[in-house]
Write a protein that holds these residues in place. Structure first.
Motif, mmCIF file in Angstrom:
data_model
loop_
_atom_site.group_PDB
_atom_site.id
_atom_site.type_symbol
_atom_site.label_atom_id
_atom_site.label_comp_id
_atom_site.label_asym_id
_atom_site.label_seq_id
_atom_site.Cartn_x
_atom_site.Cartn_y
_atom_site.Cartn_z
ATOM 1 N N PHE B 93 0.587 -1.169 -0.129
ATOM 2 C CA PHE B 93 0.098 -0.133 0.074
ATOM 3 C C PHE B 93 0.902 1.180 -0.005
ATOM 4 O O PHE B 93 0.811 2.299 -0.235
ATOM 5 N N ILE B 94 1.898 1.041 0.948
ATOM 6 C CA ILE B 94 3.097 2.666 1.159
ATOM 7 C C ILE B 94 3.447 2.791 -0.689
ATOM 8 O O ILE B 94 3.413 3.405 -0.734
ATOM 9 N N GLN B 95 3.987 1.334 -1.067
ATOM 10 C CA GLN B 95 4.289 1.893 -2.385
ATOM 11 C C GLN B 95 3.402 2.276 -3.486
ATOM 12 O O GLN B 95 3.369 2.919 -3.831
ATOM 13 N N LEU B 96 2.458 1.809 -2.857
ATOM 14 C CA LEU B 96 1.213 2.233 -4.375
ATOM 15 C C LEU B 96 1.215 3.861 -3.634
ATOM 16 O O LEU B 96 1.085 4.402 -4.681
ATOM 17 N N ALA B 97 0.702 3.956 -2.750
ATOM 18 C CA ALA B 97 0.535 5.823 -2.711
ATOM 19 C C ALA B 97 1.950 6.294 -3.130
ATOM 20 O O ALA B 97 1.927 7.726 -4.037
ATOM 21 N N ALA B 98 3.132 6.059 -2.579
ATOM 22 C CA ALA B 98 4.413 6.533 -3.502
ATOM 23 C C ALA B 98 4.213 6.816 -4.735
ATOM 24 O O ALA B 98 3.969 7.577 -5.331
ATOM 25 N N PHE B 99 3.999 5.592 -5.579
ATOM 26 C CA PHE B 99 3.473 5.748 -6.894
ATOM 27 C C PHE B 99 2.468 6.833 -7.185
ATOM 28 O O PHE B 99 2.843 7.304 -8.545
ATOM 29 N N ILE B 100 1.442 6.247 -6.631
ATOM 30 C CA ILE B 100 0.187 7.393 -7.203
ATOM 31 C C ILE B 100 0.744 8.782 -6.819
ATOM 32 O O ILE B 100 0.303 9.887 -8.232
ATOM 33 N N THR B 101 1.527 9.198 -5.809
ATOM 34 C CA THR B 101 2.084 10.880 -5.443
ATOM 35 C C THR B 101 3.466 10.864 -6.421
ATOM 36 O O THR B 101 3.065 11.506 -7.472
ATOM 37 N N TYR B 286 -3.256 5.837 0.716
ATOM 38 C CA TYR B 286 -2.460 6.053 2.476
ATOM 39 C C TYR B 286 -3.673 5.823 3.868
ATOM 40 O O TYR B 286 -2.661 5.497 4.057
ATOM 41 N N TYR B 287 -4.406 5.864 3.520
ATOM 42 C CA TYR B 287 -5.658 5.372 4.506
ATOM 43 C C TYR B 287 -4.768 4.004 5.068
ATOM 44 O O TYR B 287 -5.128 3.448 5.995
ATOM 45 N N LEU B 312 7.989 8.983 4.475
ATOM 46 C CA LEU B 312 8.108 8.077 3.600
ATOM 47 C C LEU B 312 7.760 8.148 2.608
ATOM 48 O O LEU B 312 8.439 7.249 1.710
ATOM 49 N N ILE B 313 6.769 8.117 2.421
ATOM 50 C CA ILE B 313 6.159 8.095 0.685
ATOM 51 C C ILE B 313 6.503 9.282 0.393
ATOM 52 O O ILE B 313 7.124 8.649 -1.034
ATOM 53 N N SER B 314 6.459 10.618 0.818
ATOM 54 C CA SER B 314 7.835 11.515 0.117
ATOM 55 C C SER B 314 9.164 11.140 -0.752
ATOM 56 O O SER B 314 9.707 11.160 -2.151
#
Lengths: 67, 368, 399
Positions: B93-101, B286-287, B312-314
């Protein structure tokens, strides 16, 4: 990078102070610290020009498994 | 733990926005490059596969009513192994969030604000999304309910203007693809967007109504049709030649809308739609990562975890040098990578659940 | 108090990060390009670009906007296309801003050498709009770019207006003369037509005093024909009149103008609401391209001496239909002779299904065997204000 580390140190220090003051669970502080440190490590790799690339890691693993 | 509730409509909007939100913008180019005039058919079969996968997830969730995927992992496979699986999901999920960002950053930097550093987009956007995440899923659902309507209305408006350039001649040579070869070349569409829906295994427990199943499947069906439709439009308005060479074909379509000499330069509207779509998608990913961590470590308050993840995500979002790297990864590995999370692990969990049930029954039977 | 201070501090920090600040652009720091022209130096093979920069001073109210040049042309020369935009900073005192320019001109020589690298460079730029018109010029580019145009003082906008006016009046320039229309045919065998613009007169007048000269025609930009492109390369040119017919057959002409002769007297007709239907069929094993055109006519000029009657009107439309048919067939044959696939017939044959077409698909240049079959149905809708022309002495029977 120095500024970044200094800024982060101050920010983490402030966060910890607030957390301890409002009596957050110890577990929560530990998890928080773990993720912040992970993030910090990631940022340091970016600043030192040895960028950690999650996609590289994943593709290497996938190639290794042979999918 | 949070006791929020989602209505069926909210859940539908969340699923639909998550699936179609960024993919209508990023996928048509690649599909058209691979399948030419027939590219609009590709989402149809990918969506069908997505619905099948969704049935598996729904079944898994039904067997463990009220539990999210993280909790299911722990319940089924025990604390050590299950915990590891749960951690894997959280990192996904974190990786996905990073990808979307990063998608957001790439687009904004390349197309609209070339002088602004990438990180600024990322961090600012993560702050806004982080606030939504901290406020909880109900806030996210309500804001997406509102934003979805605005997004849809703007999109339809812009689309109608773009249709002035429509030419049926651009479909010359339709229905001539080699299905197997096309399927292989476009395998990434199974991963992005359809298999990414596995993230909703985190959100099923929030929907109290029994209609969760039908609304989820319906969202998948609608997303499939919309994606196919947007690819169709891209071919008809932009043509195969140009669409297969452009990075963001949809953006080009909007850029080139001219109504007379006074109504032009509409690309900011497109950016607006994309920003809203990314907001919804990112806030879900993210949620779910925050919620997963909280559930795994049994933490009551989301605030500090949300803050920690911004860093972490940024950071992870900076893990690509350029769009090409991003596109290459999607093309080569995205399918295998998402299939692991969306099919392999859920099926494994299902299998273990069944085995346990059968065993339980056997042990119960002699007693009764 | 403390809470208010905290909120202020947070919003202050947030404000510092606002993304717009990095990309803020002051309009006074920009050199807004209105028209760009490019060519290749035949001797050194270096790229040359002319940027026509809008002069805001000419439009400001303080200077009354009189006898000041509305645009300035800058020439930049460099080894590669990417370098040119960078090199412009050596000559331009402001930041070059090309987001809003209206038309692009290339020289005929450049077009004949092939525009592939130009198109790729152009399409790569994120701030480009491929919906702007692309022109070919047969006059020296430096002269074209240094021409002051009266009435519409921005030459970029002038060219754009010329295209839409010509399209409206005679259909001789298609609105599909944009960069993107050329790019769309990059991978296909269909040809693209782009307008040719020329400088009228020998040399341009370099001073803005030109605007005080009454002769509007003198040293001005005019459309003179159309350039034929195969993929990215110019392979020939046709006159505006011929191009009108090609547009008509392609279905890209909404309006059309033609004069016919009826008993040696001229009748000028303006066709509008033109609808074109095209279909490729097989007749006795040979491909036939059927084009069906319907048009509404307006009588612009009638030099006949008779009164307009049913009979006379049908004579006019018959003659008009016949002339269009004959001329289209003649021009179509000329295009086929030159191996110009103006109408995308090769592609269409390639994608046809059925056994009968297979034979043709295997032959090379099978499209060149295609026969044209035009049917034109026109009706006169507008005859103007007089039904019966003034005859004066010419046979009014009252002598």
């Amino acid at each position: 990078m120095i500024w970044f580390i200094l800024f982060m140190a101050v920010a983490i220090g402030l966060c910890l102070r607030v957390m301890i003051r409002v009596r957050t669970q110890t577990k929560e502080i530990l998890v928080f610290l773990a993720f912040v440190l992970l993030g910090l490590a990631d940022w340091i790799t970016i600043f030192t020009d040895h960028k950690f690339k999650p996609t590289h890691l994943i593709s290497m693993l996938l190639d290794f498994v042979g999918l | 733990m949070e006791k929020s509730k989602l209505t069926v409509w909210q859940f539908f909007v969340l699923t639909l926005s998550f699936l179609i939100g960024t993919s209508f913008f990023f996928t048509p180019g690649g599909l058209i490059a691979a399948a030419k005039q027939d590219a609009w058919i590709v989402p149809l079969w990918a969506g069908t596969a997505g619905i099948l996968a969704a049935l598996v997830w729904l079944h898994l969730s039904k067997l463990h009513a009220g539990l999210s995927i993280v909790q299911i992992c722990i319940k089924v496979a025990g604390r050590p192994i299950g915990g590891f699986f749960a951690l894997l999901y959280i990192f996904y999920f974190i990786q996905l969030a990073a990808f979307i960002t990063r998608n957001l950053g790439d687009f904004m930097k390349q197309a609209l604000m070339p002088l602004t550093p990438l990180t600024v987009f990322h961090v600012m956007f993560l702050f806004v999304t982080g606030y939504a995440v901290f406020k909880g899923i109900e806030t996210i659902a309500r804001s997406s309910e509102l934003l979805f309507l605005i997004m849809a209305a703007t999109f339809i408006f812009v689309l109608c203007l773009a249709l002035l350039e429509w030419d049926w001649g651009r479909f010359q040579g339709i229905f001539r693809m080699d299905v197997w070869k096309t399927m292989k070349e476009t395998s990434s569409i199974f991963g992005f967007p359809f298999m990414e829906g596995v993230i909703f295994l985190m959100l099923f427990p929030f929907v109290q109504s029994k209609k969760v199943k039908s609304s989820f499947i319906l969202a998948y069906a609608v997303a499939t049709i919309l994606l196919s439709f947007s690819t169709f439009i891209t071919i008809g308005v932009l043509g195969v030649t140009r669409a297969s060479h452009d990075t963001y074909p949809f953006f080009v379509i909007v850029q080139e809308i001219h109504i007379g000499t006074f109504f032009e330069h509409l690309e900011s509207t497109m950016a607006l739609i994309l920003l809203v779509a990314i907001f919804i998608k990112l806030s879900i990913a993210y949620y779910c990562s925050v919620l997963g961590i909280c559930q795994l470590f049994k933490i009551k308050n989301r605030f500090w975890i949300t803050i920690a993840l911004i860093l972490l995500i940024s950071g992870l979002a900076m893990g690509y040098d350029n769009v090409v790297e991003n596109i290459e990864f999607s093309k080569k590995y995205d399918f295998a990578y998402t299939i692991l999370y969306s099919m392999v692990l859920p099926c494994l969990l299902l299998l273990v659940t069944w085995i346990r049930r059968i065993r339980n029954k056997r042990t119960e039977e002699p007693a009764s | 108090m403390n809470a208010v201070f905290q909120k202020l501090a947070v919003s202050g920090i947030m404000l510092c990060c606002l993304t717009g600040c990095w990309d803020r652009i002051e309009i006074n720091e920009l050199a807004v390009a209105g028209l760009v022209g490019s060519e290749i130096d035949p001797q050194t093979h270096e790229q040359i670009v002319y940027y026509q920069i809008v002069n805001p001073g000419a439009y400001s109210s303080e200077s009354n906007g009189r006898s000041k040049a509305p645009v300035y042309t800058y020439k930049v020369q460099g080894k590669s296309k990417g370098e040119l935009a960078q090199l412009s900073s050596d000559t331009l005192p402001r930041k070059l801003f090309t987001d809003h320019y209206q038309s692009h001109i290339v020289t005929e020589q450049y077009a004949r050498d092939g525009l592939r690298t130009f198109l790729n460079y152009y399409e790569r730029q994120f701030n480009r709009r491929s919906s702007l018109y692309l022109f070919v010029t047969d006059s020296p580019l430096s002269d074209v770019m240094m021409t002051f145009t009266p009435l519409e003082q921005l030459p970029g906008r002038l060219l754009r207006s010329l295209v839409s006016n010509t399209n409206n009046a005679t259909g001789r320039i298609s609105l599909k003369s944009r960069v993107k229309d050329l790019v769309e045919n990059m991978d296909s065998t269909t040809l693209t037509m782009l307008p040719i613009v020329s400088l009228k007169g020998e040399k341009p007048i370099l001073s803005a005093n030109r605007f005080d000269d009454i002769n509007g025609n003198q040293s001005n930009l005019v459309l003179t024909g159309a350039a034929v492109f195969k993929q990215d390369q110019m392979i020939g040119k046709v006159s505006l009149w011929e191009n009108g017919y090609y547009n008509l057959l392609k279905g890209e002409a909404g309006n059309f103008f033609e004069s016919i002769l009826l008993d040696d007297r001229v009748v000028d007709l303006y066709a509008h609401k033109i609808k074109t239907k095209q279909q490729l069929t097989l007749r006795n094993g040979a491909p036939v391209w059927n084009v069906e055109i319907t048009a509404h006519l307006a009588l612009r000029n009638d030099e006949q001496t008779e009164k307009l009657t049913w009979d006379n009107l049908s004579k006019i439309t018959d003659q008009f239909d016949l002339k269009l048919m004959k001329t289209s067939e003649k021009l179509y044959a000329q295009a086929i002779e030159k191996k110009w696939d103006l109408f995308g017939l090769e592609e269409e044959i390639k994608y046809k299904r059925g056994n009968a077409w297979k034979k043709l698909q295997q032959q090379e240049n099978a499209w060149a065997q295609t026969k044209l079959h035009v049917t034109i149905k026109s009706k006169i809708e507008n005859i103007g204000e007089i039904v019966d022309p003034y005859k004066g002495g010419a046979g009014n029977g009252k002598e």
